[in-house]
Design an enzyme around this catalytic site. Structure first.
Site, mmCIF file in Angstrom:
data_model
loop_
_atom_site.group_PDB
_atom_site.id
_atom_site.type_symbol
_atom_site.label_atom_id
_atom_site.label_comp_id
_atom_site.label_asym_id
_atom_site.label_seq_id
_atom_site.Cartn_x
_atom_site.Cartn_y
_atom_site.Cartn_z
ATOM 1 C CE LYS B 104 -27.846 20.872 -8.260
ATOM 2 N NZ LYS B 104 -27.337 19.537 -8.393
ATOM 3 C CE LYS B 204 -28.236 20.383 -12.341
ATOM 4 N NZ LYS B 204 -29.051 19.142 -12.477
#
Lengths: 434, 434
Positions: B104, B204
């Site tokens: 991420k 995220k």
């Protein structure tokens, strides 16, 4: 260059599809890289007032005109039913057109035949809208969980039934009373049989099981029980024991074969699935690598269903130029790799049970019942015996069992009902811990 | 013909990926139509004991040997961090290899650059495992909801933080106490900063917002607040008012621009999201056609994350033979169609607030506070004034406001804290009804 769509049916979902494609045309083009335009549509009466603007659409009362039109690349079938729709879809496939449909009955009952024809012609058939409306559950199972062995799934996949059960629980109302309200609100059809008898849910479960386990569609083998027998009394006793009653579709991959069943089910209140209320849908999937995942959203409605139809259109448009063998298979697994795992008969299924019976309030009754259950290898998990009401000698006895083979339970029930101290039939509802 | 995979990193997720690909090889081949095999892998120390069997894998301690190997079609990057991993990924792209990653930080911070390079080379970059572990949330938003204009999304996207808040609520324990336990259980790293300060969630959220709204990745513009300031006292007052405190990532598409924020948030207990407990993740998405949908599952763990990696591998294998322009775009929208919508600054964001302050228990205090709030156009939704404890003259005053512009709230807080009858700082936590 725009991709031309031919729409069969301009009702609730058809109108919603036109509305979504028109309103979100910019976003959809930014995603797809090309325009997706409904150029042709058929409806039974093209003069009728619509929920969508059809000014730029060539309308016809003959669906074959749309299906046979060489300008149309993809046919969206939103007529419903499984007779005319089947002919039209097969006709469109023969014409080399790709198919998008929201028709669960069509896919569940005739999908094997339709996919065979489509495979031969090298065209796609997409049906995300057929299960759980706007929830992208087909895509999630077919692609998102593609690395997993799927062990089981359990879903609230009929909004009408869930609305009825939710109202019964929250407002203490009777089944028939809530059903009448659901019909007034437009949630339930004038003939609500498909919803309340579980047929609609069985159509959807058939499809989910196929893409989860890689088996052919076998609608006729789904064990199906409706919610018409659920009483307010059972809803309350279930609640007292810590459960909500939900109408679930359950598919389970066992060593002996596949369980496919639709029935009212007690599930613990602490489960997310137990808290999916009203007309909402949700599917819980247990898979070997990812564990449990849950997918929740609107299972019906004009634009919620259209959302799934349009998502399918984008998928089909993207994959149109691909070699057919590189496309996502119809039922998630390659057509030549479907498994012939048997579907278990009802008597072979395993589940826990909630039992309610009217017993005479006297010594020895409980012992007789325990003996019968024990003899069938059925263990008791919980038991409530209610005080008799004034001037009554009968009391409600409620038993929750552990997991048991259905055939053993049916034998035990027969023996229990034959006891002289038991009055009437034993009410039984399946129970799952999930 | 099998597709050969080169794996960078054989730790928790790398080992899980090997295990899932090996254990489910049959099912995966039945789905993909070809075998997917890890033939090469790199690790810092190839002698180390592994959670997976590496007998059939050619191991190397030099990741460049894998990245440069002409026999490998797809590179799976599972090293983590955003420095070495970036070099390796760009190197692999330059070699014409497709990329699957669970990283991420890499995507959130360097995705724009990576996608540009990949676009030039005509290769795919897939990153389902980067957000919410095994939940197929990227696919759901990017493809499943592709017909929608997405209005907002809110997610519990850090399992460690959610575990800590769940334990604080359920067991009445303090933050630092639960954090220590989470570290013992292996949920939290030795340096838990990324989790508890919201940086991991911000990575995220950056990714989710891009694929939802079609904007470039803008990690540096995410407003980020951690959970270290949440006290047991606030958890209890929130509960009394009917709310659970969750660490949410929220992305909202407003008329003025995009809100991107990660912060502790009070949400009504009746929300499904409020009942996502422990290390589980969930993302709630509001979209114009489908309404609300929710996606729930394990956000971390060896095989849960591997599930997403393998799903990406199947997608990439299927689309390998397709023309690049027909593949699903990296960020859901075509690279040349990303929008330059501004990201709002913190002061422009709008949300409701929970306020707690220590006030002197005397006449006029409440009126002074109400006056300040009113002057900033802040409406009070609920208010609790606690009885003073024995021998104390200060009481806890808790106020829940309606939605307000953040800059107005900050002005009001400054004025309230300047009142002589207010002691110390005002504790404030944002509140969303979703």
């Amino acid at each position: 260059m725009p991709v031309n769509i031919g729409l069969l049916g301009l009702g609730t979902v058809g109108g919603g599809t036109v509305n979504v494609l028109q309103r979100n045309a910019d976003e959809i083009t930014r995603r797809a890289g090309c325009e997706i335009v409904v150029t042709h549509a058929s409806a039974r009466n093209i003069q009728k007032q619509r929920i969508c603007n059809t000014d730029t659409i060539q309308l016809s009362e003959n669906p074959l005109e749309v299906v046979n039109n060489p300008d149309v690349a993809i046919i969206v079938e939103l007529i419903g039913g499984d007779s005319l729709s089947k002919d039209l879809v097969l006709n469109a496939i023969a014409n080399g057109k790709h198919i998008v449909t929201a028709n669960k009955a069509l896919i569940a009952k005739h999908g094997n035949e339709i996919f065979k024809a489509a495979q031969k012609q090298g065209v796609m058939v997409a049906f995300e809208a057929a299960v759980a409306g706007g929830i992208p559950i087909i895509k999630a199972i077919r692609e998102g969980l593609a690395g997993n062995r799927i062990e089981w799934l359990a879903g609230i996949i009929n909004g009408t039934g869930n609305f009825i059960l939710t109202e019964m629980r929250d407002k203490g109302r009777d089944f028939s009373d809530v059903l009448a309200q659901a019909q007034r609100l437009g949630y339930a059809e004038a003939d609500p049989t498909f919803d309340i008898e579980g047929i609609d849910a069985a159509h959807k479960l058939t499809i989910l099981a196929s893409i989860a386990f890689g088996i052919p569609l076998q609608f006729e083998k789904v064990f199906t029980e409706g919610i018409t027998q659920i009483t307010q009394e059972d809803v309350e006793f279930a609640s007292e024991l810590g459960y909500n009653i939900k109408h679930l579709g359950i598919a389970r991959n066992t060593d002996k074969g596949v369980e496919l069943r639709v029935h009212p089910t007690l599930i613990p209140k602490t489960q997310l699935l137990a808290n999916v209320n009203g007309v909402m849908n949700a599917v819980l999937v247990q898979a070997d690598a990812v564990g449990q995942t849950l997918y929740y959203g609107a299972g019906a409605g004009s634009e919620a269903t259209a959302s799934a139809v349009v998502a399918d259109l984008l998928d089909v448009v993207r994959a149109m130029s691909a070699d057919h063998k590189n496309r996502v298979p119809y039922l998630a697994f390659q057509s030549n790799a479907l498994s012939d795992m048997p579907v278990l008969s009802a008597s072979e299924m395993q589940t826990a049970y909630y039992l309610r019976m009217q017993v005479e309030d006297k010594v020895g009754v409980l012992s007789a019942i325990s003996h019968i259950l024990g003899h069938q290898e059925i263990s008791i998990e919980a038991l409530i015996q209610k005080e008799p009401k004034e001037n009554e000698t009968l009391v409600n006895l409620i038993i929750v069992t552990q997991k048991v083979l259905e055939s053993n339970m049916l034998t035990a029930l027969e023996e229990i009902e034959a006891l002289s101290s038991i009055h009437g039939k034993v009410t039984y509802i399946r129970l799952e811990h999930l």
